[in-house]
Design a protein around this motif. Structure first.
Motif, PDB file in Angstrom:
ATOM      1  N   VAL A  53       0.808  -1.025   0.009  1.00 50.80           N
ATOM      2  CA  VAL A  53       0.000   0.107   0.011  1.00 50.80           C
ATOM      3  C   VAL A  53       0.889   1.391  -0.053  1.00 50.80           C
ATOM      4  O   VAL A  53       1.645   1.581   0.909  1.00 50.80           O
ATOM      5  CB  VAL A  53      -0.867  -0.016   1.178  1.00 50.80           C
ATOM      6  CG1 VAL A  53      -1.929   1.199   1.141  1.00 50.80           C
ATOM      7  CG2 VAL A  53      -1.849  -1.141   1.375  1.00 50.80           C
ATOM      8  N   LEU A  54       0.957   1.960  -1.125  1.00 53.84           N
ATOM      9  CA  LEU A  54       1.785   3.232  -1.131  1.00 53.84           C
ATOM     10  C   LEU A  54       0.955   4.565  -0.804  1.00 53.84           C
ATOM     11  O   LEU A  54      -0.101   4.678  -1.296  1.00 53.84           O
ATOM     12  CB  LEU A  54       2.029   3.348  -2.616  1.00 53.84           C
ATOM     13  CG  LEU A  54       3.009   4.480  -3.166  1.00 53.84           C
ATOM     14  CD1 LEU A  54       4.289   4.362  -2.334  1.00 53.84           C
ATOM     15  CD2 LEU A  54       3.082   4.454  -4.480  1.00 53.84           C
ATOM     16  N   ASN A  55       1.591   5.132   0.183  1.00 52.31           N
ATOM     17  CA  ASN A  55       0.848   6.385   0.921  1.00 52.31           C
ATOM     18  C   ASN A  55      -0.743   6.161   1.279  1.00 52.31           C
ATOM     19  O   ASN A  55      -1.484   7.252   0.917  1.00 52.31           O
ATOM     20  CB  ASN A  55       1.242   7.470  -0.198  1.00 52.31           C
ATOM     21  CG  ASN A  55       2.548   7.586  -0.506  1.00 52.31           C
ATOM     22  OD1 ASN A  55       3.169   7.499   0.062  1.00 52.31           O
ATOM     23  ND2 ASN A  55       2.816   8.346  -1.739  1.00 52.31           N
ATOM     24  N   ARG A  56      -0.899   5.046   1.506  1.00 57.22           N
ATOM     25  CA  ARG A  56      -2.337   4.826   2.155  1.00 57.22           C
ATOM     26  C   ARG A  56      -3.487   5.122   0.813  1.00 57.22           C
ATOM     27  O   ARG A  56      -4.695   5.378   1.318  1.00 57.22           O
ATOM     28  CB  ARG A  56      -2.941   5.724   3.262  1.00 57.22           C
ATOM     29  CG  ARG A  56      -1.785   5.361   4.465  1.00 57.22           C
ATOM     30  CD  ARG A  56      -2.155   4.171   5.283  1.00 57.22           C
ATOM     31  NE  ARG A  56      -3.613   4.316   5.785  1.00 57.22           N
ATOM     32  CZ  ARG A  56      -4.320   3.046   6.463  1.00 57.22           C
ATOM     33  NH1 ARG A  56      -3.719   2.083   6.769  1.00 57.22           N
ATOM     34  NH2 ARG A  56      -5.597   3.229   6.884  1.00 57.22           N
ATOM     35  N   GLU A  57      -3.073   5.620  -0.442  1.00 60.34           N
ATOM     36  CA  GLU A  57      -3.934   5.517  -1.311  1.00 60.34           C
ATOM     37  C   GLU A  57      -3.831   4.486  -2.605  1.00 60.34           C
ATOM     38  O   GLU A  57      -4.676   4.485  -3.297  1.00 60.34           O
ATOM     39  CB  GLU A  57      -3.258   6.957  -1.992  1.00 60.34           C
ATOM     40  CG  GLU A  57      -3.789   8.010  -1.260  1.00 60.34           C
ATOM     41  CD  GLU A  57      -3.060   9.411  -1.708  1.00 60.34           C
ATOM     42  OE1 GLU A  57      -2.615   9.317  -2.867  1.00 60.34           O
ATOM     43  OE2 GLU A  57      -3.020  10.594  -0.990  1.00 60.34           O
ATOM     44  N   THR A  58      -2.978   3.940  -2.640  1.00 60.17           N
ATOM     45  CA  THR A  58      -2.685   3.053  -3.670  1.00 60.17           C
ATOM     46  C   THR A  58      -1.927   1.540  -3.526  1.00 60.17           C
ATOM     47  O   THR A  58      -1.125   1.557  -2.478  1.00 60.17           O
ATOM     48  CB  THR A  58      -1.707   3.754  -4.911  1.00 60.17           C
ATOM     49  OG1 THR A  58      -1.992   5.062  -5.179  1.00 60.17           O
ATOM     50  CG2 THR A  58      -1.214   3.137  -5.930  1.00 60.17           C
ATOM     51  N   LEU A  59      -2.839   0.595  -4.307  1.00 62.72           N
ATOM     52  CA  LEU A  59      -2.238  -0.708  -3.976  1.00 62.72           C
ATOM     53  C   LEU A  59      -1.045  -0.961  -5.109  1.00 62.72           C
ATOM     54  O   LEU A  59      -1.393  -0.520  -6.382  1.00 62.72           O
ATOM     55  CB  LEU A  59      -3.543  -1.771  -4.317  1.00 62.72           C
ATOM     56  CG  LEU A  59      -4.514  -1.779  -3.129  1.00 62.72           C
ATOM     57  CD1 LEU A  59      -5.796  -2.600  -3.693  1.00 62.72           C
ATOM     58  CD2 LEU A  59      -3.943  -2.140  -2.021  1.00 62.72           C
ATOM     59  N   LEU A  60      -0.016  -1.687  -4.983  1.00 60.11           N
ATOM     60  CA  LEU A  60       0.768  -1.886  -5.938  1.00 60.11           C
ATOM     61  C   LEU A  60       0.586  -3.311  -6.351  1.00 60.11           C
ATOM     62  O   LEU A  60       0.776  -4.241  -5.397  1.00 60.11           O
ATOM     63  CB  LEU A  60       2.286  -1.625  -5.666  1.00 60.11           C
ATOM     64  CG  LEU A  60       2.458  -0.281  -5.294  1.00 60.11           C
ATOM     65  CD1 LEU A  60       3.925   0.071  -4.688  1.00 60.11           C
ATOM     66  CD2 LEU A  60       2.272   0.802  -6.419  1.00 60.11           C
ATOM     67  N   LEU A  61       0.569  -3.711  -7.601  1.00 60.98           N
ATOM     68  CA  LEU A  61       0.409  -5.209  -7.994  1.00 60.98           C
ATOM     69  C   LEU A  61       1.446  -5.324  -9.057  1.00 60.98           C
ATOM     70  O   LEU A  61       1.872  -4.509  -9.810  1.00 60.98           O
ATOM     71  CB  LEU A  61      -1.148  -5.231  -8.602  1.00 60.98           C
ATOM     72  CG  LEU A  61      -2.209  -5.274  -7.681  1.00 60.98           C
ATOM     73  CD1 LEU A  61      -2.859  -4.106  -7.678  1.00 60.98           C
ATOM     74  CD2 LEU A  61      -3.305  -6.076  -7.579  1.00 60.98           C
ATOM     75  N   GLY A  62       1.439  -6.573  -9.740  1.00 61.25           N
ATOM     76  CA  GLY A  62       2.261  -7.012 -10.704  1.00 61.25           C
ATOM     77  C   GLY A  62       1.406  -7.833 -11.573  1.00 61.25           C
ATOM     78  O   GLY A  62       0.648  -8.321 -11.173  1.00 61.25           O
TER      79      GLY A  62
END
Length: 181
Positions: A53-62
């Motif tokens: 979770v990046l900056n409580r705003e974005t999920l990072l997936l691959g």
């Protein structure tokens, strides 16, 4: 609820590849019924999956190639725990190898069984927060495509045709519960 496990009368490896061993197990149940089961032996080290979770705003997936379905799948970073490595260390390593981020905060969410009827392996699910850029070399044959997904739109991930792996879906729901979305 059954308390007494079946008695193992015998076990032997009946097939083996570079990655897998298939064991045939002869069992005797408490009612004296005997059966032969086959199971894939796990590596006993386990595996990890991480919801970044990046900056409580974005999920990072691959998005990476999945040989089992011969398709590209969208999912969370994952991998085996190396010998001598703790699960949280493996989680942070996999993040850096697969998506180029490390985590200052890792929280264990749950241990999942993977097809316990025939596979003994377990997977530890983590959520990663306080991310920072950090890249380690991994063993992937091609770069994994990094996908930024708005956290407030997490439910739409379930509508994506290439977001179908049950472990990633489970991890998404565990993260949703943890983050109280």
């Amino acid at each position: 609820m059954k308390d007494k496990k079946p008695e193992i009368l015998g076990a032997e490896i009946v097939a083996q590849s570079r990655l897998f061993k298939i064991e045939q197990v002869h069992l005797k149940f408490s009612n004296q019924v005997e059966r032969q089961y086959e199971r894939m032996k796990g590596n006993n080290r386990g595996a990890v999956m991480v919801v970044p979770v990046l900056n409580r705003e974005t999920l990072l997936l691959g998005r990476e190639y999945a040989a089992g379905t011969h398709s590209y799948e969208l999912g969370f970073p994952k991998g085996l725990i190396d010998p001598g490595e703790e699960a949280h260390e493996a989680a942070n390593r996999e993040l850096q190898e697969e998506i180029g981020y490390g985590a200052a905060k890792l929280t264990h969410l749950m241990e999942l069984s993977l097809a316990p009827g025939y596979f003994a392996s377990k997977m530890q699910i983590f959520i990663a927060e306080e991310l920072f850029e950090s890249q380690l070399d991994g063993d992937e044959p091609e770069p994994i495509e990094l996908i930024h997904w708005p956290l407030d739109n997490w439910q739409s991930l379930l509508e994506q045709e290439d977001f179908s792996e049950s472990r990633s879906v489970s991890a998404l729901f565990l993260a949703q519960k943890y983050l109280k979305l």
